[in-house]
Design an enzyme around this catalytic site. Structure first.
Site, mmCIF file in Angstrom:
data_model
loop_
_atom_site.group_PDB
_atom_site.id
_atom_site.type_symbol
_atom_site.label_atom_id
_atom_site.label_comp_id
_atom_site.label_asym_id
_atom_site.label_seq_id
_atom_site.Cartn_x
_atom_site.Cartn_y
_atom_site.Cartn_z
ATOM 1 C CB CYS A 144 38.478 31.885 39.743
ATOM 2 S SG CYS A 144 38.756 33.086 38.463
ATOM 3 C CG ASP B 86 41.629 36.289 41.088
ATOM 4 O OD1 ASP B 86 41.213 35.352 41.791
ATOM 5 O OD2 ASP B 86 42.001 36.134 39.923
ATOM 6 C CG HIS C 7 44.927 34.079 41.568
ATOM 7 N ND1 HIS C 7 45.975 33.299 41.146
ATOM 8 C CD2 HIS C 7 43.829 33.276 41.555
ATOM 9 C CE1 HIS C 7 45.549 32.074 40.893
ATOM 10 N NE2 HIS C 7 44.236 32.028 41.133
ATOM 11 C CG HIS D 96 39.936 32.344 34.574
ATOM 12 N ND1 HIS D 96 40.295 32.133 35.888
ATOM 13 C CD2 HIS D 96 40.429 31.276 33.880
ATOM 14 C CE1 HIS D 96 40.961 31.004 35.994
ATOM 15 N NE2 HIS D 96 41.057 30.462 34.792
#
Length: 461
Positions: free
Chosen positions: A70, A32, A211, A126
């Site tokens: 993302c 990420d 992230h 997500h």
């Protein structure tokens, strides 16, 4: 008995048939916000020996593209379709958003499950949080562990003051530990517990590292004490920790004696953000420049793919769906039309790649977005400020055209030298307009009065 002999003879003459006869386990490792230059196999000072070993023994994908942010990349991975087809092309999903990946989209986990694979995810989802219908176990995953949203605290596992850490989606998990370690540990346990003699495994491991928030264990941070910038030092430790867990996953595959027939894919979900290094490429996360959409990536499958080499033809994350489901002998007939292509014949057998455009993003009917066609790449921004015709306003050029083969670092905008290419690529972007589904209202900040629940276990179906 005669049939068995005939099959054995065929497998000796055509070894590729033996690969298909024994379908691979598939493990997708997704970082990420990892920068292009933040892995050892791209020359980084960050210690990533496990990733380096896999990359060097596998096939490094030198032009592997994703979306600039993302959630759009994860939509593309899970559906094999560009996110603009379902309104997911604008930005990431926030916990106060009421939408997710539309329920009429078929996800790769559903195809794999129907093909007889055990399907599991551990890490960051997500792709919709407000309703359980959007969650992993409702979208084809047999096992699910990790966070439903993004940007959680690595130690408390909270996001927006709400616990976001679950087992089987619905069970709030008060689990102590650093999230990267917990994701890797659960992935290893899934492998150890799985009966590979009964069915192959499809395992999706989307780490939330590196992230933000920038948090790491002190022992890992200490390895990079020579780095002056504190955030960069922590970032390096976060990547290091992720690599350690990938090493544990590999050891688990080895202990089960299935590494040889396991296809391991690795990439980042977009280019690196603040404390990353995307050089020598231009741009970062959130931009359509190469530094935002070209990411470190490789495929490793000892039994089915000749390794120790590079593959330099452009690929996009939408291509994983048709490629991996074909290897798994999955049925995609019920899926909506895929944007991805099956690149395996080109990768494994050196065959020609089908000609196609890669859409880095498509935003509206006016042709705003970015497209790669052959060696050419066009970026169109803020055309609403431009008059009809060429997107030029106040003497400032709103169109950027690059020849990626000659200028991979996007230093020379050649739009004036090649107006015909501008018109061609801009026309192709505008032709996509009827396919763009209006995005759900994007609310960057929580609405007034919105409060996160203590956890999300009581979300409606």
């Amino acid at each position: 008995m005669k049939k068995i002999i005939r099959i054995s003879v065929l497998l000796c003459v055509f070894p590729a048939l033996s690969i298909l006869a024994e379908r691979p386990n598939i493990v997708i490792l997704l970082a990420d916000d990892l920068g292009w230059a933040d892995v050892g196999f791209h020359g980084s000072e960050i210690k990533t020996p496990n990733l380096d070993s896999l990359a060097q023994a596998g096939v490094q994908l030198k032009q592997f593209y994703v979306q600039p942010t993302c959630s759009p990349t994860r939509i593309a991975l899970m559906t094999g379709r560009y996110p603009f087809r379902c309104g997911g092309h604008i930005s990431v999903l926030r916990p106060w958003h009421q939408h997710g990946v539309p329920l009429d989209e078929t996800l790769i986990a559903q195809v794999m499950k129907d093909a007889g694979y055990k399907t599991a995810i551990t890490g960051k989802w997500h792709l919709g949080l407000a309703r359980r219908a959007y969650w992993p176990t409702s979208r084809g995953f047999d096992l699910a562990h990790g966070c439903l949203g993004g940007a959680i605290d690595y130690f408390t596992h909270e996001g927006y003051d709400s616990l976001d850490w679950y087992d089987q989606d619905t069970i709030p998990l008060h689990e102590e530990g650093y999230s990267t370690d917990l994701i890797g540990t659960r992935a290893s346990k899934i492998i150890i517990d799985h009966n590979f003699d009964q069915q192959p495994l499809f395992l999706y491991v989307p780490f939330n590292a590196p992230h933000s928030p920038y948090q790491a264990k002190e022992a890992d941070i200490e390895k990079y004490s020579h780095i002056k910038d504190e955030n960069r030092r922590i970032y390096c430790a976060m990547v290091d920790s992720m690599d350690q867990q990938i090493g544990n996953i590999i050891q688990s595959l080895k202990s089960k004696e299935v590494l040889e027939n396991t296809l391991i894919f690795f990439a980042s979900d977009n280019g690196g953000a603040g404390n990353s290094i995307n050089l020598p490429y231009r741009g970062n996360k959130g931009t359509p420049y190469e530094g935002g959409v070209r990411v470190p990536s490789f495929i490793h499958w000892p039994k089915g793919l000749e390794g120790g080499r590079d593959f330099d033809r452009p690929l996009h994350i939408v291509d994983l769906f048709p490629t991996f489901t074909e290897l798994a002998q999955g049925d995609i007939a019920k899926c909506k039309p895929l944007d991805g292509i099956n690149f395996w014949p080109a990768l494994a057998e050196g065959k020609a790649m089908p000609k196609r455009d890669i859409i880095h993003n498509a935003k509206d009917a006016r042709g705003r977005g970015s497209i790669r066609s052959g060696d050419w790449k066009l970026i169109l921004s803020k055309p609403e400020r431009a008059p009809d015709g060429m997107p030029v306003a106040d003497g400032k050029l709103m169109a950027e055209l690059f020849n990626i083969k000659d200028d991979p670092y996007e230093q020379n905008n050649v739009v004036h030298q090649h107006p015909e290419m501008l018109e061609t690529l801009w026309g192709r972007l505008k032709k996509r307009a009827p396919e763009i589904v209006s995005a759900a209202p994007y609310i960057a900040r929580a609405p007034e009065g919105w409060e996160a629940p203590a956890d999300w276990s009581n979300a409606p179906e």
